[in-house]
Design a protein around this motif. Structure first.
Motif, PDB file in Angstrom:
ATOM      1  N   ARG A 191       0.862  -1.174   0.000  1.00  0.00           N
ATOM      2  CA  ARG A 191       0.000   0.000   0.000  1.00  0.00           C
ATOM      3  C   ARG A 191       0.901   1.228   0.000  1.00  0.00           C
ATOM      4  N   THR A 192       0.658   2.118  -0.930  1.00  0.00           N
ATOM      5  CA  THR A 192       1.454   3.350  -1.003  1.00  0.00           C
ATOM      6  C   THR A 192       0.778   4.413  -0.136  1.00  0.00           C
ATOM      7  N   ASP A 193       1.070   4.369   1.165  1.00  0.00           N
ATOM      8  CA  ASP A 193       0.405   5.272   2.106  1.00  0.00           C
ATOM      9  C   ASP A 193       0.993   6.669   2.093  1.00  0.00           C
ATOM     10  N   ARG A 214      -3.623   9.392   1.154  1.00  0.00           N
ATOM     11  CA  ARG A 214      -3.801   8.007   0.714  1.00  0.00           C
ATOM     12  C   ARG A 214      -5.266   7.661   0.472  1.00  0.00           C
ATOM     13  N   ASN A 246      -4.334   4.795  -2.431  1.00  0.00           N
ATOM     14  CA  ASN A 246      -3.199   3.953  -2.041  1.00  0.00           C
ATOM     15  C   ASN A 246      -3.341   2.498  -2.474  1.00  0.00           C
TER      16      ASN A 246
END
Length: 490
Positions: A191-193, A214, A246
């Motif tokens: 997950r690209t938080d 996100r 995200n």
């Protein structure tokens, strides 16, 4: 018998001062080549060695004083690093040879077994004293080369050619997407938080950080298979995925058909770059993904990072707290400082993350990097992935020098209370982005004609749950970027 014993004692008495003289000349030759040769009458060879030593020293001084930026650019080129490693080893071999030959020339013709052994041991120790730093330098040069080739691929791994004469292809700005990947053992995928577009002026180094939360919803997808699948905005991958920004990275990795032609581990970055490019209406040239847990290793390798904490921040799983004050945070502490949500919000956390990155950038001085290079390189290899090509590294090094040397770093965050993440005003986000990149920093509030939808990192926001927010983060209706150096606690 008595006369022979007396002769041996006299010979021993003559040899010991001769041994000390020989060792002194050998030490002098280790410090300045050619001394022993000159003293013992080898003037031609001694002059050559002395001249070579002086030239090498002068060249090193001139390069360090007047060509340091160029040296830093060469230091990120694998071919040059291979040559430097070989040159260091060759230099070390010559140096050790000079030491040994100097002792051979200066030692007395006749030594007792004890004196001969003592001399050999002393010279061996001196050779090690020369060889160890030389070997360390060659090893670190090899480590640097290995790190560069592991992280940065030729052509960025996608075959794009780089014009070394004009690396930015005439662009006034280069845009790099900075991603924080929240992978974990108990979670599938990434997950690209943390998602921030760093837009850097290629002439001045002035930088604007454009941060997207996100939990943005209804994200418009780029033209092609992804928009065909989500014509009204990204809605996720079924039950259990709410369709937040995200999730786009992992969705692309799990569904190769939405990014046709891209390989595994490239699909996520490519779709997310295109998606964020569409949100901001700005090209996204490259990305850098930092694994959050690997980030902690990088901070530890640096020896920690200095941060001023203004309010207590919950830390860890056992009720610990990062107390206010000037602190040097270890890796896990820095990770919690940037990620803690307790009594806080995503948006307060975004503000802390920017201040943390700013502190690391300011504190990663050459001395820190040099003395902790091995650990930093190992941590960096584990933590970072990118599509920045090897060929572009010298230009990025030159640009980063401008940023580090005092160019302004501004931050603009598209977060509540100005942006409603459940129904974002993407048109306003684009207008504010255009203004920020045009250098519009004057003033602090939105114009009457613009519904407020973005904010800077000036002060704290109200959280989603109405709790306190222990961090530098937005709360006002600012729509102009402000300097991180001005807003992060000092």
């Amino acid at each position: 018998m008595a006369s022979r014993s007396a002769g041996r004692r006299a010979q021993k008495g003559d040899a010991e001062p001769g041994l000390l003289r020989a060792l002194a000349l050998t030490l002098a030759s280790a410090l300045v080549w050619g001394v022993a040769h000159l003293v013992t009458g080898r003037r031609i060879v001694g002059s050559i060695l002395l001249g070579a030593f002086v030239l090498l020293g002068a060249a090193a001084a001139v390069l360090g004083l007047f060509f340091r930026p160029r040296l830093m650019e060469l230091a990120v080129q694998p071919a040059w690093l291979s040559g430097v490693a070989g040159g260091i080893l060759a230099l070390g071999l010559v140096w050790v040879t000079v030491v040994i030959r100097s002792y051979q020339l200066a030692r007395p013709g006749s030594l007792s077994l004890g004196a001969s052994t003592a001399g050999a041991v002393a010279v061996t120790v001196l050779c090690f004293a020369v060889a160890v730093p030389v070997s360390w330098g060659a090893y670190n040069t090899y480590v640097a080369r290995d790190t560069l080739t592991s992280i940065f691929q030729a052509g960025g791994g996608n075959g794009r050619a780089v014009n070394t004469k004009d690396p930015w292809n005439g662009q006034s700005r280069v845009n790099v997407l900075l991603l924080g990947g929240d992978a974990a053992a108990n979670r599938q995928g990434v997950r690209t938080d943390s998602m921030t577009l760093a837009s850097i002026d290629t002439k001045t180094g002035e930088t604007v950080l454009l941060s997207l939360p996100r939990n943005l919803e209804n994200v418009p997808m780029p033209a092609g298979p992804s928009r065909d699948r989500f014509p009204y905005g990204f809605t996720g991958d079924g039950a259990g995925t709410p369709g937040l920004l995200n999730e786009v990275y992992q969705y692309a990795e799990d569904h190769p058909d939405v990014v046709p032609g891209a390989r595994k581990n490239q699909r996520g970055p490519e779709l997310l770059k295109a998606t964020i490019s569409g949100i901001l209406q700005q090209p996204v040239d490259y990305y850098i993904l930092v694994d959050m847990f690997g980030f902690a290793d990088i901070v530890d390798a640096m020896g920690g990072v200095r941060i001023k904490i203004t309010e207590p921040i919950p830390y860890g799983q056992r009720g610990e707290v990062l107390q206010p004050g000037d602190r040097v945070l270890k890796g896990k502490e820095a990770l919690w400082y940037g990620r803690s949500r307790t009594l806080s919000s995503d948006y307060a956390r975004m503000g802390r993350q920017k201040c943390l990155l700013n502190a690391i950038a300011r504190q990663a001085d050459p001395q820190t990097v040099l003395t902790k290079f091995d650990r930093l390189a190992a941590a960096t290899k584990r933590a970072i992935s990118t599509d920045i090509p090897q060929e572009l590294l010298p230009a990025f090094v030159s640009l980063s020098t401008k940023v580090k040397d005092g160019s302004r770093i501004d931050s603009l965050q598209f977060v509540p209370p100005l942006i409603h993440t459940g129904n974002p005003d993407y048109a306003l986000i684009r207008r504010l982005t255009t203004r920020a990149l045009a250098g519009d920093r004057a003033g602090s509030s939105a114009s009457p004609s613009a519904s407020p939808s973005a904010s800077s990192t000036k002060t704290r926001p109200a959280t989603e749950a109405g709790g306190a927010s222990p961090s530098p983060s937005p709360s006002r209706t600012d729509t102009k970027p402000v300097s991180l150096d001005d807003t992060c606690p000092k």
